[in-house]
Design a protein around this motif. Structure first.
Motif, PDB file in Angstrom:
ATOM      1  N   GLY A 154      -0.444  10.275   0.890  1.00  0.00           N
ATOM      2  CA  GLY A 154      -1.262   9.189   0.362  1.00  0.00           C
ATOM      3  C   GLY A 154      -2.112   9.593  -0.813  1.00  0.00           C
ATOM      4  O   GLY A 154      -3.093   8.924  -1.138  1.00  0.00           O
ATOM      5  N   TYR A 157      -3.398   7.209  -3.389  1.00  0.00           N
ATOM      6  CA  TYR A 157      -4.324   6.195  -2.888  1.00  0.00           C
ATOM      7  C   TYR A 157      -5.577   6.815  -2.289  1.00  0.00           C
ATOM      8  O   TYR A 157      -6.366   6.146  -1.639  1.00  0.00           O
ATOM      9  N   ARG A 254       3.052   4.762   8.298  1.00  0.00           N
ATOM     10  CA  ARG A 254       2.342   4.172   7.160  1.00  0.00           C
ATOM     11  C   ARG A 254       2.238   5.148   5.985  1.00  0.00           C
ATOM     12  O   ARG A 254       2.230   4.743   4.816  1.00  0.00           O
ATOM     13  N   TYR A 255       2.182   6.444   6.284  1.00  0.00           N
ATOM     14  CA  TYR A 255       2.071   7.431   5.208  1.00  0.00           C
ATOM     15  C   TYR A 255       3.384   7.575   4.449  1.00  0.00           C
ATOM     16  O   TYR A 255       3.402   7.880   3.254  1.00  0.00           O
ATOM     17  N   PHE A 258       3.182   4.933   1.871  1.00  0.00           N
ATOM     18  CA  PHE A 258       2.449   5.329   0.674  1.00  0.00           C
ATOM     19  C   PHE A 258       3.359   6.093  -0.293  1.00  0.00           C
ATOM     20  O   PHE A 258       3.338   5.864  -1.499  1.00  0.00           O
ATOM     21  N   VAL A 300       3.174  -1.580   4.697  1.00  0.00           N
ATOM     22  CA  VAL A 300       2.294  -0.466   5.067  1.00  0.00           C
ATOM     23  C   VAL A 300       1.130  -1.018   5.895  1.00  0.00           C
ATOM     24  O   VAL A 300       0.302  -1.778   5.389  1.00  0.00           O
ATOM     25  N   CYS A 303      -3.334  -1.174   5.223  1.00  0.00           N
ATOM     26  CA  CYS A 303      -3.438  -0.701   3.841  1.00  0.00           C
ATOM     27  C   CYS A 303      -4.486  -1.523   3.091  1.00  0.00           C
ATOM     28  O   CYS A 303      -4.516  -2.751   3.176  1.00  0.00           O
ATOM     29  N   THR A 304      -5.363  -0.842   2.356  1.00  0.00           N
ATOM     30  CA  THR A 304      -6.412  -1.532   1.602  1.00  0.00           C
ATOM     31  C   THR A 304      -6.091  -1.647   0.114  1.00  0.00           C
ATOM     32  O   THR A 304      -6.846  -2.267  -0.633  1.00  0.00           O
ATOM     33  N   SER A 305      -4.987  -1.048  -0.312  1.00  0.00           N
ATOM     34  CA  SER A 305      -4.624  -1.085  -1.727  1.00  0.00           C
ATOM     35  C   SER A 305      -4.140  -2.485  -2.116  1.00  0.00           C
ATOM     36  O   SER A 305      -3.191  -3.022  -1.547  1.00  0.00           O
ATOM     37  N   ILE A 308      -0.445  -2.450  -3.465  1.00  0.00           N
ATOM     38  CA  ILE A 308       0.562  -2.357  -2.407  1.00  0.00           C
ATOM     39  C   ILE A 308       0.706  -3.685  -1.681  1.00  0.00           C
ATOM     40  O   ILE A 308       1.823  -4.132  -1.387  1.00  0.00           O
ATOM     41  N   LYS A 309      -0.398  -4.331  -1.387  1.00  0.00           N
ATOM     42  CA  LYS A 309      -0.340  -5.637  -0.708  1.00  0.00           C
ATOM     43  C   LYS A 309       0.444  -6.643  -1.550  1.00  0.00           C
ATOM     44  O   LYS A 309       1.255  -7.412  -1.019  1.00  0.00           O
TER      45      LYS A 309
END
Length: 335
Positions: A154, A157, A254-255, A258, A300, A303-305, A308-309
């Motif tokens: 990650g 990010y 999830r990684y 990323f 992911v 995810c807070t990005s 990516i969302k």
């Protein structure tokens, strides 16, 4: 009793670097803590690089100069590792250079912390002579291996940039005995550093991180990283698949997500630098976002990005035209 000094081999792969070699070598020769050897390897340069290397080697006994046919930076570094004799190996690209106390910073951390297998440091970037500290690393500490796996995956990010550069082999000191049979993959032109670093981290013992900058990355517009052209996705897929195999038993899914987005963004950037028409780019992008790989990794969790969302939704609903427009608006795809 006599104190044994930590020894360093500085490996410098060179290809058409005549303009920068002297600066790189001088930065090693002027270190406050001396290097045992400087290994200059000319990878079949077409300019006067090899002549410059031989002149430097004749003037300084610690310099070893080698010339070989062009085969790429991976095989060049592998050759350097095979002949190095010091306790630790430091990699230096020929257009970059070391701050004066770089090797001393490594030596101090190694001597004071039971000789870790890897020391990760901070680095500067040099843009038109202006030095900028790249990461907000604080203090020095041993690194938890499981946390480092997550940081490697990650890294893009890690918005606080507290981990140092986990995509390159520079700004690091590798214990030579811990490298064992790990080599740079000659099949890879972009991303060979990350593969080598990942394999080393998984197989090594202790890892220590320091905040002191030990490297200056010169932003040379003619370097490999600034001359990426569209050549399809084969190499990116090869690196990503290899990393997934390495990391799958070690991190949460999830990684891997990323990692997926980092590598696919590289693909999109390379596509943006091509001379393909908008229609051709659309066809390529459509094929990508409907592939099994994209369906498997695009979502992911937690995810807070924002990027990516956004990408995840576009992939989920296969909105190729909107995706192309978003990339265009973000300056990733040229008209």
């Amino acid at each position: 009793c006599e104190v044994t000094m930590i020894s360093f081999s500085v490996i410098v792969p060179i290809y058409n670097g005549e303009k920068y070699i002297s600066r790189a070598v001088e930065s090693v020769l002027s270190q406050s803590y001396p290097a045992k050897e400087i290994i200059l390897i000319d990878d079949g340069s077409k300019d006067g690089s090899y002549k410059k290397c031989t002149e430097l080697a004749e003037a300084h006994s610690e310099i070893r100069c080698i010339h070989k046919e062009n085969s790429g930076v991976s095989e060049t570094r592998n050759l350097g590792m095979s002949i190095a004799v010091s306790d630790y190996i430091v990699f230096l690209d020929c257009d970059d250079y070391l701050p004066k106390d770089a090797l001393k910073a490594y030596a101090d951390s190694i001597e004071q912390n039971d000789s870790p297998d890897l020391v990760i440091a901070n680095n500067y970037s040099d843009l038109n002579g202006n030095l900028k500290l790249m990461y907000r690393m604080k203090g020095q500490q041993y690194v938890d291996r499981n946390e480092l796996y997550k940081l490697i995956c990650g890294f893009k990010y890690d918005l606080d940039f507290k981990s140092g550069n986990l995509r390159t082999v520079w700004a690091k000191a590798f214990k030579r005995s811990a490298i064992k049979d790990i080599k740079f993959d000659p099949k890879v032109r972009i991303g060979e550093d990350m593969l080598f670093l990942t394999e080393f981290v998984i197989g090594c013992g202790s890892i220590f991180m320091i905040e002191k900058p030990t490297y200056v990355y010169f932003q040379n517009e003619s370097s490999v990283m600034h001359t990426i052209k569209w050549k399809g996705t084969e190499e990116s897929d090869y690196i990503f698949d290899k990393l997934v195999r390495l990391f799958k038993p070690l991190v949460e899914p999830r990684y891997l997500g990323f990692l997926f987005y980092e590598f696919e963004e590289r693909v999109w950037i390379a596509l943006s630098q091509s001379d393909l028409s908008t229609g051709q780019k659309y066809k390529i992008l459509k094929k990508l976002i409907t592939s099994k790989k994209y369906r498997r990794f695009h979502n992911v969790e937690n995810c807070t990005s924002r990027s990516i969302k956004t990408y995840s939704l576009l992939i989920k609903f296969r909105l190729t035209s909107v995706f192309l427009f978003v990339l265009f608006m973000r300056g990733k795809i040229k008209k």
